[in-house]
Design an enzyme around this catalytic site. Structure first.
Site, PDB file in Angstrom:
ATOM      1  N   CYS A   1       0.866  -1.193   0.000  1.00  0.00           N
ATOM      2  CA  CYS A   1       0.000   0.000   0.000  1.00  0.00           C
ATOM      3  C   CYS A   1       0.893   1.230   0.000  1.00  0.00           C
ATOM      4  O   CYS A   1       2.057   1.154  -0.424  1.00  0.00           O
ATOM      5  CB  CYS A   1      -0.997  -0.030   1.157  1.00  0.00           C
ATOM      6  SG  CYS A   1      -0.287   0.063   2.815  1.00  0.00           S
TER       7      CYS A   1
ATOM      8  N   ASN B   1       2.134   1.604   4.429  1.00  0.00           N
ATOM      9  CA  ASN B   1       2.435   0.351   5.141  1.00  0.00           C
ATOM     10  C   ASN B   1       2.125   0.452   6.641  1.00  0.00           C
ATOM     11  O   ASN B   1       2.793  -0.163   7.460  1.00  0.00           O
ATOM     12  CB  ASN B   1       3.888  -0.110   4.914  1.00  0.00           C
ATOM     13  CG  ASN B   1       4.160  -1.561   5.322  1.00  0.00           C
ATOM     14  OD1 ASN B   1       5.269  -1.902   5.721  1.00  0.00           O
ATOM     15  ND2 ASN B   1       3.176  -2.419   5.249  1.00  0.00           N
TER      16      ASN B   1
ATOM     17  N   CYS C   1      -1.584   0.881   7.412  1.00  0.00           N
ATOM     18  CA  CYS C   1      -3.020   0.552   7.522  1.00  0.00           C
ATOM     19  C   CYS C   1      -3.394  -0.683   6.703  1.00  0.00           C
ATOM     20  O   CYS C   1      -3.596  -1.764   7.245  1.00  0.00           O
ATOM     21  CB  CYS C   1      -3.888   1.745   7.095  1.00  0.00           C
ATOM     22  SG  CYS C   1      -3.877   3.112   8.267  1.00  0.00           S
ATOM     23  N   ARG C   2      -3.537  -0.509   5.374  1.00  0.00           N
ATOM     24  CA  ARG C   2      -4.133  -1.580   4.574  1.00  0.00           C
ATOM     25  C   ARG C   2      -3.234  -2.795   4.408  1.00  0.00           C
ATOM     26  O   ARG C   2      -3.681  -3.930   4.615  1.00  0.00           O
ATOM     27  CB  ARG C   2      -4.538  -1.038   3.187  1.00  0.00           C
ATOM     28  CG  ARG C   2      -5.659  -0.030   3.244  1.00  0.00           C
ATOM     29  CD  ARG C   2      -5.746   0.746   1.949  1.00  0.00           C
ATOM     30  NE  ARG C   2      -4.542   1.548   1.723  1.00  0.00           N
ATOM     31  CZ  ARG C   2      -4.264   2.198   0.606  1.00  0.00           C
ATOM     32  NH1 ARG C   2      -5.107   2.126  -0.411  1.00  0.00           N
ATOM     33  NH2 ARG C   2      -3.160   2.907   0.498  1.00  0.00           N
ATOM     34  N   SER C   3      -1.968  -2.584   4.012  1.00  0.00           N
ATOM     35  CA  SER C   3      -1.144  -3.771   3.727  1.00  0.00           C
ATOM     36  C   SER C   3      -0.737  -4.545   4.981  1.00  0.00           C
ATOM     37  O   SER C   3      -0.714  -5.781   4.938  1.00  0.00           O
ATOM     38  CB  SER C   3       0.066  -3.428   2.836  1.00  0.00           C
ATOM     39  OG  SER C   3       0.950  -2.535   3.440  1.00  0.00           O
TER      40      SER C   3
ATOM     41  N   ASP D   1      -8.671   3.660   1.617  1.00  0.00           N
ATOM     42  CA  ASP D   1      -7.613   3.911   2.601  1.00  0.00           C
ATOM     43  C   ASP D   1      -8.232   4.491   3.879  1.00  0.00           C
ATOM     44  O   ASP D   1      -8.677   5.640   3.882  1.00  0.00           O
ATOM     45  CB  ASP D   1      -6.588   4.882   2.016  1.00  0.00           C
ATOM     46  CG  ASP D   1      -5.343   4.955   2.879  1.00  0.00           C
ATOM     47  OD1 ASP D   1      -5.425   4.561   4.069  1.00  0.00           O
ATOM     48  OD2 ASP D   1      -4.298   5.384   2.378  1.00  0.00           O
TER      49      ASP D   1
HETATM   50  P1  4NP Z   1      -1.900   2.909   4.099  1.00  0.00           P
HETATM   51  O1  4NP Z   1      -2.500   4.312   4.611  1.00  0.00           O
HETATM   52  O2  4NP Z   1      -1.338   3.176   2.711  1.00  0.00           O
HETATM   53  O3  4NP Z   1      -3.091   2.000   4.043  1.00  0.00           O
HETATM   54  O4  4NP Z   1      -0.861   2.522   5.092  1.00  0.00           O
HETATM   55  C1  4NP Z   1      -1.731   5.494   4.687  1.00  0.00           C
HETATM   56  C2  4NP Z   1      -1.131   5.823   5.862  1.00  0.00           C
HETATM   57  C3  4NP Z   1      -0.405   7.006   5.950  1.00  0.00           C
HETATM   58  C4  4NP Z   1      -0.292   7.825   4.852  1.00  0.00           C
HETATM   59  C5  4NP Z   1      -0.885   7.476   3.659  1.00  0.00           C
HETATM   60  C6  4NP Z   1      -1.606   6.316   3.572  1.00  0.00           C
HETATM   61  N1  4NP Z   1       0.423   9.046   4.950  1.00  0.00           N
HETATM   62  O5  4NP Z   1       0.472   9.779   3.963  1.00  0.00           O
HETATM   63  O6  4NP Z   1       1.015   9.331   6.010  1.00  0.00           O
END
Ligand code: 4NP
Length: 149
Positions: free
Chosen positions: A7, A10, A12-14, A120
């Protein structure tokens, strides 16, 4: 079979997909290694985002031992399958794919009967909806892998 869930951050989703996959694959006795990574580097070394850990723990998935890392070119040689959580993650991975890569790079969700992006929750704040989609996606993935075995 080595699978990398990918994702953006790294956190939340993955990592959630990794935790759900590890748990369901173990329960099904399916031999696979799972890991996760992000295309971005903002959260490298951090554990999964607190609200995602809480939502996952409520369903029996312990994500507390995971730590964020950024995808590397080496991952394309080490993994069989790199599964992107959304279209942007897929495009970013395609742009990083080195010559002679071993990994197949695909969307995590096939899109059959629904959307092909995992929303997300870092932005939607709806951790349960993303976990519902991730659990369904992991079950579908395991069924596909078992058929291909
Ligand atoms: P993830 O979510 O891609 O599912 O881990 C996010 C977590 C943090 C950020 C973007 C997406 N960020 O920009 O900090």
């Amino acid at each position: 079979m080595r699978i990398l869930f990918l994702c953006l951050g790294n956190i939340c989703r993955s990592p959630a997909a990794e935790g759900v996959f590890r748990s369901l694959a173990a329960r099904a006795d399916f031999p696979a290694e799972a890991d996760s990574a992000g295309t971005g580097n903002w959260h490298v070394g951090a554990p999964p985002y607190g609200p995602m850990q809480v939502a996952a723990r409520a369903r029996g998935y312990d994500l507390s031992g995971l730590r964020a890392r950024q995808i590397t070119r080496d991952d394309f040689h080490r993994f069989d399958l790199i599964l992107a959580m959304d279209g942007q993650n897929l495009r970013d991975a395609a742009n990083l794919t080195p010559e002679g890569a071993r990994a197949r790079v695909e969307k995590f969700l096939t899109g059959q009967g629904g959307a092909s992006d995992v929303p997300d929750p870092y932005y939607t704040r709806d951790f349960d909806t993303s976990l519902d989609i991730i659990e369904t996606g992991v079950r579908d993935l395991l069924a596909r892998l078992q058929r291909a075995q």
